[in-house]
Design a protein around this motif. Sequence first.
Motif, PDB file in Angstrom:
ATOM      1  N   PRO A  62      -4.667   2.488   3.490  1.00 57.16           N
ATOM      2  CA  PRO A  62      -3.997   2.027   2.478  1.00 57.16           C
ATOM      3  C   PRO A  62      -4.222   0.740   1.880  1.00 57.16           C
ATOM      4  O   PRO A  62      -4.860   0.129   2.403  1.00 57.16           O
ATOM      5  CB  PRO A  62      -2.420   2.083   2.970  1.00 57.16           C
ATOM      6  CG  PRO A  62      -2.573   2.938   4.226  1.00 57.16           C
ATOM      7  CD  PRO A  62      -3.878   2.956   4.756  1.00 57.16           C
ATOM      8  N   GLY A  63      -3.459   0.493   0.838  1.00 60.14           N
ATOM      9  CA  GLY A  63      -3.742  -0.908   0.113  1.00 60.14           C
ATOM     10  C   GLY A  63      -2.951  -1.757   0.909  1.00 60.14           C
ATOM     11  O   GLY A  63      -2.370  -1.695   1.790  1.00 60.14           O
ATOM     12  N   GLY A  64      -2.729  -2.987   0.264  1.00 64.23           N
ATOM     13  CA  GLY A  64      -2.008  -4.041   0.923  1.00 64.23           C
ATOM     14  C   GLY A  64      -1.816  -5.089  -0.027  1.00 64.23           C
ATOM     15  O   GLY A  64      -1.746  -5.202  -1.445  1.00 64.23           O
ATOM     16  N   LYS A  65      -1.934  -6.517   0.331  1.00 65.92           N
ATOM     17  CA  LYS A  65      -1.736  -7.545  -0.327  1.00 65.92           C
ATOM     18  C   LYS A  65      -2.863  -8.684   0.115  1.00 65.92           C
ATOM     19  O   LYS A  65      -3.642  -8.777   0.914  1.00 65.92           O
ATOM     20  CB  LYS A  65      -0.423  -8.470  -0.185  1.00 65.92           C
ATOM     21  CG  LYS A  65       0.765  -7.533  -0.510  1.00 65.92           C
ATOM     22  CD  LYS A  65       2.178  -8.302  -0.355  1.00 65.92           C
ATOM     23  CE  LYS A  65       3.150  -7.699  -1.032  1.00 65.92           C
ATOM     24  NZ  LYS A  65       3.157  -7.777  -2.475  1.00 65.92           N
ATOM     25  N   SER A  66      -3.237  -9.643  -0.821  1.00 66.82           N
ATOM     26  CA  SER A  66      -4.282 -10.429  -0.890  1.00 66.82           C
ATOM     27  C   SER A  66      -3.817 -11.281   0.615  1.00 66.82           C
ATOM     28  O   SER A  66      -4.670 -11.799   1.469  1.00 66.82           O
ATOM     29  CB  SER A  66      -4.357 -11.515  -1.814  1.00 66.82           C
ATOM     30  OG  SER A  66      -5.024 -10.882  -2.832  1.00 66.82           O
ATOM     31  N   ASN A  67      -2.394 -11.918   0.720  1.00 62.14           N
ATOM     32  CA  ASN A  67      -2.094 -12.884   1.514  1.00 62.14           C
ATOM     33  C   ASN A  67      -0.620 -12.468   2.108  1.00 62.14           C
ATOM     34  O   ASN A  67       0.093 -12.361   1.308  1.00 62.14           O
ATOM     35  CB  ASN A  67      -2.297 -14.475   1.301  1.00 62.14           C
ATOM     36  CG  ASN A  67      -3.650 -14.589   1.007  1.00 62.14           C
ATOM     37  OD1 ASN A  67      -4.064 -15.151   1.895  1.00 62.14           O
ATOM     38  ND2 ASN A  67      -3.873 -14.887  -0.312  1.00 62.14           N
ATOM     39  N   SER A  68      -0.487 -12.061   3.300  1.00 64.18           N
ATOM     40  CA  SER A  68       0.575 -11.652   3.926  1.00 64.18           C
ATOM     41  C   SER A  68       0.716 -11.400   5.496  1.00 64.18           C
ATOM     42  O   SER A  68       0.004 -10.572   5.901  1.00 64.18           O
ATOM     43  CB  SER A  68       1.624 -10.475   3.091  1.00 64.18           C
ATOM     44  OG  SER A  68       2.510 -10.330   3.798  1.00 64.18           O
TER      45      SER A  68
ATOM     46  N   ALA B  46       2.412   1.141  -0.750  1.00 66.15           N
ATOM     47  CA  ALA B  46       0.908   1.171  -0.446  1.00 66.15           C
ATOM     48  C   ALA B  46       0.698   2.299   0.398  1.00 66.15           C
ATOM     49  O   ALA B  46      -0.345   2.987   0.533  1.00 66.15           O
ATOM     50  CB  ALA B  46       0.450   0.049  -0.200  1.00 66.15           C
ATOM     51  N   VAL B  47       1.564   2.443   1.432  1.00 62.20           N
ATOM     52  CA  VAL B  47       1.397   3.699   2.516  1.00 62.20           C
ATOM     53  C   VAL B  47       1.512   4.835   1.837  1.00 62.20           C
ATOM     54  O   VAL B  47       0.962   5.890   2.062  1.00 62.20           O
ATOM     55  CB  VAL B  47       2.258   3.217   3.651  1.00 62.20           C
ATOM     56  CG1 VAL B  47       1.775   4.296   4.971  1.00 62.20           C
ATOM     57  CG2 VAL B  47       1.641   1.778   4.351  1.00 62.20           C
ATOM     58  N   LEU B  48       3.054   5.038   1.341  1.00 62.59           N
ATOM     59  CA  LEU B  48       3.581   6.267   0.705  1.00 62.59           C
ATOM     60  C   LEU B  48       2.577   6.817  -0.040  1.00 62.59           C
ATOM     61  O   LEU B  48       2.110   8.025  -0.441  1.00 62.59           O
ATOM     62  CB  LEU B  48       4.772   6.036   0.377  1.00 62.59           C
ATOM     63  CG  LEU B  48       5.883   5.683   1.041  1.00 62.59           C
ATOM     64  CD1 LEU B  48       7.184   5.366   0.371  1.00 62.59           C
ATOM     65  CD2 LEU B  48       6.173   6.660   2.056  1.00 62.59           C
ATOM     66  N   ARG B  49       1.894   5.752  -1.140  1.00 66.74           N
ATOM     67  CA  ARG B  49       0.839   6.531  -2.194  1.00 66.74           C
ATOM     68  C   ARG B  49      -0.288   7.081  -1.498  1.00 66.74           C
ATOM     69  O   ARG B  49      -0.883   8.014  -1.958  1.00 66.74           O
ATOM     70  CB  ARG B  49       0.373   5.016  -2.952  1.00 66.74           C
ATOM     71  CG  ARG B  49      -0.880   5.453  -3.783  1.00 66.74           C
ATOM     72  CD  ARG B  49      -1.122   4.200  -4.573  1.00 66.74           C
ATOM     73  NE  ARG B  49      -0.233   3.719  -5.488  1.00 66.74           N
ATOM     74  CZ  ARG B  49       0.127   2.513  -5.446  1.00 66.74           C
ATOM     75  NH1 ARG B  49      -0.165   1.682  -4.526  1.00 66.74           N
ATOM     76  NH2 ARG B  49       1.069   2.041  -6.306  1.00 66.74           N
ATOM     77  N   MET B  50      -0.553   6.920  -0.207  1.00 69.03           N
ATOM     78  CA  MET B  50      -1.938   7.667   0.271  1.00 69.03           C
ATOM     79  C   MET B  50      -1.439   9.195   1.102  1.00 69.03           C
ATOM     80  O   MET B  50      -2.306   9.897   1.388  1.00 69.03           O
ATOM     81  CB  MET B  50      -2.560   6.836   1.387  1.00 69.03           C
ATOM     82  CG  MET B  50      -2.801   5.475   0.918  1.00 69.03           C
ATOM     83  SD  MET B  50      -3.932   5.675  -0.525  1.00 69.03           S
ATOM     84  CE  MET B  50      -5.277   6.279  -0.118  1.00 69.03           C
ATOM     85  N   MET B  51      -0.048   9.331   1.244  1.00 73.07           N
ATOM     86  CA  MET B  51       0.345  10.533   1.721  1.00 73.07           C
ATOM     87  C   MET B  51      -0.226  11.781   0.937  1.00 73.07           C
ATOM     88  O   MET B  51      -0.633  12.932   1.560  1.00 73.07           O
ATOM     89  CB  MET B  51       1.720  10.614   1.961  1.00 73.07           C
ATOM     90  CG  MET B  51       2.235   9.758   3.235  1.00 73.07           C
ATOM     91  SD  MET B  51       1.288   9.973   4.670  1.00 73.07           S
ATOM     92  CE  MET B  51       2.120   8.721   5.646  1.00 73.07           C
TER      93      MET B  51
END
Length: 210
Positions: A23-29, A39-44
């Motif tokens: 999945p995707g995420g953020k630049s900084n976190s 971001a996780v649900l989008r990949m299901m």
Amino acid sequence: MSGPELKWTHEAKEPRGAVLVLPGGKSNSHMATSWRQLAVLRMMPFAWTLASEGEGALSVAVLRYAVRGWNGSAASPVADAREALDQVTARYPGVPVGLLGHSMGGRVAFRLSGDDRVSALVALAPWVERSDVAMGHPGLHTLVMHGTRDRITSPRNSKAMAEAMSALGVDVTWRPVEGETHSMLRQAGTWHQESARFLVDALHAGLPGR
């Protein structure tokens, strides 16, 4: 919630390939990642389409990173993905492995593209910085898809990465998706079907004796 976690959305009895979804995420976190985050649900749906297009012969796992961010030189999700790749190959020794990553997950996939255990790679609207170094190996099949109206990640940088990998001898297909944005929602079926079909074909071709 601590540490990364791998969730198998489909396990084949006699797999002809295994796919690790990133999945995707953020630049900084450094916030913990949840299975409920967008971001996780989008990949299901991608994972479900892979199982369907593979006609039950692909094992598919989605990775939840320990934290949400890339975090500069730490490249936090890369270590999580390497650990997940170890788990996938240990579970299915000798089975061709594919990577499917969106946004930051695409950047993670590119970082793993030099690993000989990876037979196929699909990067969807990947986050690519100009300083990122192209990697790859002979026999790696790669599809890079990017929406032409993406304002979150750069289609230009994405295409440059595809060209750089091609120059290394990697089999690369560059696929601009006209009018699409970073969310991949306007033509969702196109993203789901084309990425799944590419991985099914590439992993099937990577089987011994093919």
